[in-house]
Design a protein around this motif. Structure first.
Motif, PDB file in Angstrom:
ATOM      1  N   UNK A  40       0.832  -1.213   0.000  1.00 30.79           N
ATOM      2  CA  UNK A  40       0.000   0.000   0.000  1.00 30.79           C
ATOM      3  C   UNK A  40       0.870   1.269   0.000  1.00 30.79           C
ATOM      4  N   UNK A  41       1.846   1.284  -0.924  1.00 34.27           N
ATOM      5  CA  UNK A  41       2.804   2.385  -0.982  1.00 34.27           C
ATOM      6  C   UNK A  41       2.344   3.444  -1.974  1.00 34.27           C
ATOM      7  N   UNK A  42       2.944   4.628  -1.847  1.00 33.51           N
ATOM      8  CA  UNK A  42       2.806   5.641  -2.883  1.00 33.51           C
ATOM      9  C   UNK A  42       4.010   5.447  -3.803  1.00 33.51           C
ATOM     10  N   UNK A  43       3.760   4.993  -5.012  1.00 37.28           N
ATOM     11  CA  UNK A  43       4.871   4.701  -5.920  1.00 37.28           C
ATOM     12  C   UNK A  43       4.895   5.696  -7.084  1.00 37.28           C
ATOM     13  N   UNK A  44       6.055   6.264  -7.315  1.00 39.59           N
ATOM     14  CA  UNK A  44       6.224   7.211  -8.429  1.00 39.59           C
ATOM     15  C   UNK A  44       7.309   6.665  -9.346  1.00 39.59           C
ATOM     16  N   UNK A  45       6.954   6.468 -10.604  1.00 35.16           N
ATOM     17  CA  UNK A  45       7.894   5.903 -11.573  1.00 35.16           C
ATOM     18  C   UNK A  45       8.154   6.928 -12.672  1.00 35.16           C
ATOM     19  N   UNK A  46       9.413   7.223 -12.911  1.00 35.31           N
ATOM     20  CA  UNK A  46       9.768   8.080 -14.046  1.00 35.31           C
ATOM     21  C   UNK A  46      10.093   7.174 -15.215  1.00 35.31           C
ATOM     22  N   UNK A  47       9.450   7.415 -16.337  1.00 39.36           N
ATOM     23  CA  UNK A  47       9.694   6.524 -17.476  1.00 39.36           C
ATOM     24  C   UNK A  47       9.406   7.247 -18.786  1.00 39.36           C
ATOM     25  N   UNK A  48      10.018   6.785 -19.863  1.00 40.57           N
ATOM     26  CA  UNK A  48       9.537   7.236 -21.159  1.00 40.57           C
ATOM     27  C   UNK A  48       9.222   6.017 -22.019  1.00 40.57           C
ATOM     28  N   UNK A  49       9.001   4.933 -21.306  1.00 40.67           N
ATOM     29  CA  UNK A  49       8.744   3.679 -21.996  1.00 40.67           C
ATOM     30  C   UNK A  49       7.232   3.431 -22.075  1.00 40.67           C
ATOM     31  N   UNK A  50       6.718   3.362 -23.297  1.00 44.63           N
ATOM     32  CA  UNK A  50       5.268   3.229 -23.477  1.00 44.63           C
ATOM     33  C   UNK A  50       4.728   1.887 -22.973  1.00 44.63           C
ATOM     34  N   UNK A  51       5.590   0.868 -23.002  1.00 47.24           N
ATOM     35  CA  UNK A  51       5.128  -0.423 -22.466  1.00 47.24           C
ATOM     36  C   UNK A  51       4.831  -0.307 -20.975  1.00 47.24           C
ATOM     37  N   UNK A  52       5.718   0.416 -20.263  1.00 48.14           N
ATOM     38  CA  UNK A  52       5.482   0.637 -18.824  1.00 48.14           C
ATOM     39  C   UNK A  52       4.193   1.400 -18.620  1.00 48.14           C
ATOM     40  N   UNK A  53       3.999   2.408 -19.458  1.00 47.30           N
ATOM     41  CA  UNK A  53       2.797   3.235 -19.333  1.00 47.30           C
ATOM     42  C   UNK A  53       1.561   2.357 -19.415  1.00 47.30           C
ATOM     43  N   UNK A  54       1.560   1.458 -20.390  1.00 47.41           N
ATOM     44  CA  UNK A  54       0.378   0.616 -20.586  1.00 47.41           C
ATOM     45  C   UNK A  54       0.258  -0.477 -19.517  1.00 47.41           C
ATOM     46  N   UNK A  55       1.416  -0.966 -19.043  1.00 48.60           N
ATOM     47  CA  UNK A  55       1.393  -2.043 -18.040  1.00 48.60           C
ATOM     48  C   UNK A  55       0.929  -1.558 -16.666  1.00 48.60           C
ATOM     49  N   UNK A  56       1.542  -0.453 -16.219  1.00 46.30           N
ATOM     50  CA  UNK A  56       1.367  -0.116 -14.793  1.00 46.30           C
ATOM     51  C   UNK A  56       0.874   1.317 -14.557  1.00 46.30           C
ATOM     52  N   UNK A  57       0.504   2.021 -15.605  1.00 45.67           N
ATOM     53  CA  UNK A  57       0.141   3.433 -15.454  1.00 45.67           C
ATOM     54  C   UNK A  57      -1.233   3.656 -14.864  1.00 45.67           C
ATOM     55  N   UNK A  58      -1.355   3.454 -13.559  1.00 50.89           N
ATOM     56  CA  UNK A  58      -2.657   3.677 -12.911  1.00 50.89           C
ATOM     57  C   UNK A  58      -2.961   5.161 -12.839  1.00 50.89           C
TER      58      UNK A  58
END
Lengths: 254, 248
Positions: free
Chosen positions: A188-206
């Motif tokens: 139950x963490x606050x997670x912040x991910x910096x990315x420019x990878x569109x696969x990540x965006x689609x996988x985990x971009x809540x």
């Protein structure tokens, strides 16, 4: 929950962040995306307290980091886990020592208790029989998993990830992305991910924020990203040939 | 521009020193780090210091003997010259400069590599004072540096004795008489005072070079070279100032 209000940051004449305001919610994986030079990493470093914003405030829960005293800063840092782009494992330490490091620094646990916790988190990131190996002796994907294990060993409230799947093959990158999301929900963490990878965006971009030239130009979820008309989003997303093709297929299918 | 940069560098060095002595790392961890640094920096240098000192002591004795052409000058001068050279300059100053190459490069490259690979950022994010964690144990470990210098003095004189006596240039009696001639105990105090100053320079200047470096692997190499140059310059300058203050 982390709340960012009107953050400005400049380096000499170069204004990198121009009034960013957003909220990163607890229990969700929030992504900061944008092209290179858009200010993602500077925003992340402001969130971590490594850079002081020129203007604006960052709140952890309801406490502004700008007015915290040294003790409060130290306590906050103990609640933060960080996954660096290159892993940032201590190369003179074994995997076990790396993961145990935050426990040794910030707790008074016995060695046996620390070892149990280390083995627990290593098992959680699906790594076994690597305890006595050094970071240089394992693959990049395994190093990222060790880095995740080190980040969560102290049960942090906040997890920050700087381009967690850079340099990884697509399959391993997806495994790392999913692991980050699973752990975010589990702890139950606050997670912040910096990315420019569109696969990540689609996988985990809540929750996604898009930066362009230091300005927050769009906020939404991975479900919204294909339906939005925002020009900056379409420019960013469809700069990839793969996503262009996906859009063509979607358009053909109506 | 050069002067501005120099002032900035001096400022950042002193700010670094202030941070090294604040925000202390947990005692049990610090103790381990200090022992590791003693092993890396002091124990790891014993061999090279012993080797260089022994043979340089021998060379000083031989060269002194070969330059003694006047029969009125006693052969005991060989022992005297070896002692004075080793105690006053070679052991404290030149071993320190050699160590600026060995220890200094090691310190700069290890801290510089940690900077490049974000390991220092990782410490900072965890709320650890990375300067105290990385530099303080090195300063403490190098407070044992005078032991290396004492070993260097002893082995240099031993080397001089063996080369002088077994090379047929002098006798044991003459060499020992030279060693005892006009001996000033304060010269040892002077040598060890400057050794402590050099030890501090050896621990902090290479650390500063590594900690504040920017760039990648190539810059780590450049920082190591700069570290050697600046450490040597500061050792030579402080040697001059200390000598002026204590011996003149």
């Amino acid at each position: 929950m982390i709340r960012v209000e009107n953050i400005h940051k400049s380096f000499e004449e170069n204004q990198v962040l121009k009034g960013i305001s957003t909220v990163f919610e607890k229990g969700k994986t929030s992504l900061i995306i944008g092209a290179s030079g858009s200010g993602k990493t500077v925003l992340l470093k402001c969130l971590l307290g490594l850079f002081q914003p020129d203007e604006g405030t960052i709140y952890y829960e309801d406490k502004a980091i700008g007015i915290m005293d040294d003790e409060e800063h130290r306590e906050l840092r103990e609640e933060i886990g960080m996954l660096f782009q290159g892993g940032a494992l201590f190369d003179s330490m074994t995997i076990e020592e790396n993961v145990m490091f935050p426990l040794r620094m910030f707790t008074r646990q016995k060695k046996s208790e620390m070892l149990d916790r280390v083995n627990e988190v290593l098992a959680r990131v699906k790594l076994e029989n690597v305890n006595k190996r050094f970071p240089a002796e394992i693959s990049g994907g395994m190093q990222k998993r060790v880095s995740i294990a080190r980040a969560i060993v102290n049960k942090p409230k906040y997890l920050f990830c700087d381009e967690p799947n850079s340099g990884l093959d697509p399959r391993t990158a997806t495994i790392i992305d999913n692991l980050i999301q699973e752990i975010t929900h589990e702890y139950n963490m606050t997670t912040v991910v910096v990315s420019h990878d569109m696969n990540s965006v689609m996988e985990i971009g809540e929750s996604i924020v898009l930066l362009k030239d230091g300005v927050l130009v769009w906020e939404g979820t991975n479900q919204d990203i294909f339906s939005t008309d925002n020009k900056d989003v379409t420019e960013f997303v469809y700069s990839s040939e793969l996503f262009k093709k996906i859009r063509e297929v979607q358009q053909k299918e109506g | 521009m050069v002067i501005t940069n120099l002032i900035k560098d001096i400022g950042s060095y002193f700010i670094m020193l202030k941070r090294v002595f604040s925000g202390f790392t947990k005692g049990s961890v610090l103790k381990e780090l200090i022992f590791k640094e003693i092993d890396d920096l002091i124990i790891g240098s014993l061999g090279i210091v012993a080797f260089i000192s022994f043979f340089v002591g021998g060379v000083i004795a031989i060269q002194t003997a070969l330059n003694l052409e006047n029969p009125l000058i006693p052969k005991s001068l060989i022992g005297f010259a070896t002692r004075q050279s080793m105690i006053l300059e070679f052991a404290p100053t030149f071993i320190s400069i050699i160590m600026a190459g060995k220890m200094g490069s090691f310190i700069t490259s290890s801290i510089g590599s940690m900077r490049v690979t974000e390991q220092i950022d990782a410490l900072d994010v965890m709320g650890i004072n990375s300067l105290n964690y990385l530099v303080f144990p090195k300063i403490v470990a190098l407070m044992l540096f005078p032991l290396l210098i004492a070993l260097s003095m002893f082995l240099g004189i031993t080397g001089g004795y063996l080369a002088g006596v077994y090379g047929g240039f002098t006798s044991t009696g003459e060499f020992v008489a030279g060693l005892q001639d006009s001996f000033e105990p304060f010269h040892l105090t002077y040598a060890f005072i400057k050794t402590f100053v050099f030890a501090f320079i050896l621990a902090t200047v290479p650390s500063w070079q590594g900690y504040f470096m920017k760039g990648g692997a190539l810059e780590v190499g450049k920082a190591s070279t700069n570290s050697f140059v600046w450490t040597s310059v500061l050792i030579i300058l402080s040697n001059y100032i200390i000598t002026q203050l204590l011996l003149s």
